[in-house]
Design a protein around this motif. Sequence first.
Motif, short mmCIF file in Angstrom:
data_model
loop_
_atom_site.label_atom_id
_atom_site.label_comp_id
_atom_site.label_asym_id
_atom_site.label_seq_id
_atom_site.Cartn_x
_atom_site.Cartn_y
_atom_site.Cartn_z
N MET A 175 0.83 -1.19 0.00
CA MET A 175 0.00 0.00 0.00
C MET A 175 0.87 1.25 0.00
N ARG A 176 0.37 2.29 -0.64
CA ARG A 176 1.15 3.52 -0.76
C ARG A 176 0.58 4.63 0.12
N HIS A 177 0.29 4.33 1.35
CA HIS A 177 -0.25 5.34 2.24
C HIS A 177 0.77 6.45 2.46
N LYS A 178 0.33 7.70 2.33
CA LYS A 178 1.16 8.89 2.54
C LYS A 178 2.37 8.96 1.61
N LYS A 179 2.25 8.38 0.44
CA LYS A 179 3.31 8.48 -0.57
C LYS A 179 2.81 9.41 -1.67
N ALA A 180 3.23 10.64 -1.64
CA ALA A 180 2.74 11.64 -2.59
C ALA A 180 3.50 11.54 -3.91
N GLY A 181 2.90 12.09 -4.96
CA GLY A 181 3.57 12.15 -6.25
C GLY A 181 3.00 11.15 -7.23
N PHE A 182 3.47 11.26 -8.46
CA PHE A 182 3.02 10.40 -9.55
C PHE A 182 4.18 9.55 -10.02
N LYS A 183 3.98 8.25 -10.10
CA LYS A 183 5.05 7.37 -10.59
C LYS A 183 5.05 7.27 -12.11
N LEU A 184 3.88 7.32 -12.72
CA LEU A 184 3.73 7.25 -14.17
C LEU A 184 4.33 5.99 -14.78
N LYS A 185 4.41 4.91 -13.99
CA LYS A 185 4.92 3.60 -14.43
C LYS A 185 6.33 3.70 -15.00
N ARG A 186 7.16 4.54 -14.39
CA ARG A 186 8.53 4.72 -14.85
C ARG A 186 9.49 4.70 -13.67
N ASN A 187 10.75 4.42 -13.97
CA ASN A 187 11.74 4.55 -12.91
C ASN A 187 12.09 6.02 -12.74
N ILE A 188 12.88 6.35 -11.76
CA ILE A 188 13.09 7.75 -11.38
C ILE A 188 13.76 8.55 -12.49
N SER A 189 14.74 7.97 -13.19
CA SER A 189 15.43 8.74 -14.22
C SER A 189 14.54 8.98 -15.44
N SER A 190 13.75 7.97 -15.81
CA SER A 190 12.84 8.16 -16.94
C SER A 190 11.75 9.16 -16.60
N ARG A 191 11.25 9.10 -15.37
CA ARG A 191 10.21 10.02 -14.94
C ARG A 191 10.74 11.45 -14.92
N ARG A 192 11.95 11.64 -14.43
CA ARG A 192 12.55 12.98 -14.39
C ARG A 192 12.75 13.53 -15.80
N ALA A 193 13.24 12.69 -16.71
CA ALA A 193 13.45 13.12 -18.09
C ALA A 193 12.12 13.48 -18.76
N LEU A 194 11.09 12.68 -18.53
CA LEU A 194 9.77 12.95 -19.09
C LEU A 194 9.23 14.29 -18.59
N LEU A 195 9.31 14.51 -17.28
CA LEU A 195 8.76 15.74 -16.71
C LEU A 195 9.57 16.96 -17.13
N ARG A 196 10.88 16.82 -17.25
CA ARG A 196 11.70 17.94 -17.73
C ARG A 196 11.30 18.31 -19.16
N GLY A 197 11.06 17.30 -20.00
CA GLY A 197 10.64 17.56 -21.37
C GLY A 197 9.28 18.21 -21.44
N LEU A 198 8.33 17.75 -20.61
CA LEU A 198 7.01 18.34 -20.59
C LEU A 198 7.05 19.80 -20.14
N VAL A 199 7.80 20.07 -19.08
CA VAL A 199 7.89 21.44 -18.56
C VAL A 199 8.54 22.36 -19.58
N THR A 200 9.59 21.89 -20.23
CA THR A 200 10.26 22.69 -21.25
C THR A 200 9.29 22.99 -22.41
N SER A 201 8.51 22.00 -22.81
CA SER A 201 7.56 22.20 -23.90
C SER A 201 6.46 23.19 -23.52
N VAL A 202 5.98 23.10 -22.29
CA VAL A 202 4.93 24.03 -21.85
C VAL A 202 5.47 25.46 -21.86
N ILE A 203 6.69 25.64 -21.41
CA ILE A 203 7.26 26.99 -21.37
C ILE A 203 7.50 27.52 -22.78
#
Length: 150
Positions: free
Chosen positions: A1-29
Amino acid sequence: MRHKKAGFKLKRNISSRRALLRGLVTSVIENERIVTTVPKAKAAKPLVEKMITLAKDDTLHARRQAAAFLQTPASVQKLFDKLGTRFGQRTGGYTRVIRLGWRKGDGAETAVLELVGSELVKRAADRAKRREDRLKAMKEGRDGEAGGEA
């Protein structure tokens, strides 16, 4: 169970998730709006808000923090030159997520993540382009008439 575990995993490991979010934020800007899935939009929204908050405090340290996260120097430039001044008086809520519906290929629910006020900027740009095209057509029409009469 993930009680009190905030955030979105997006079915990725930490490095892939970070790269994905960096790309999304860059595109939005850079583009001021992106179409993506709802969980990705919800995960990227707080990061975009943090970047704009950094841009409001236009210091060298803030620029370096933004440059460390964003992927292109052009996005850092736009963030501090345009977006920081645009949202200078606003205390938060720089982005919105609008649900679009279901994607045909895999059935994922899609959404638009956009900056507040970008619809006005987009409309103004479209209006300016239409006006320029209309003026060009009028000028070509006059030139054609003058050439035909002579």
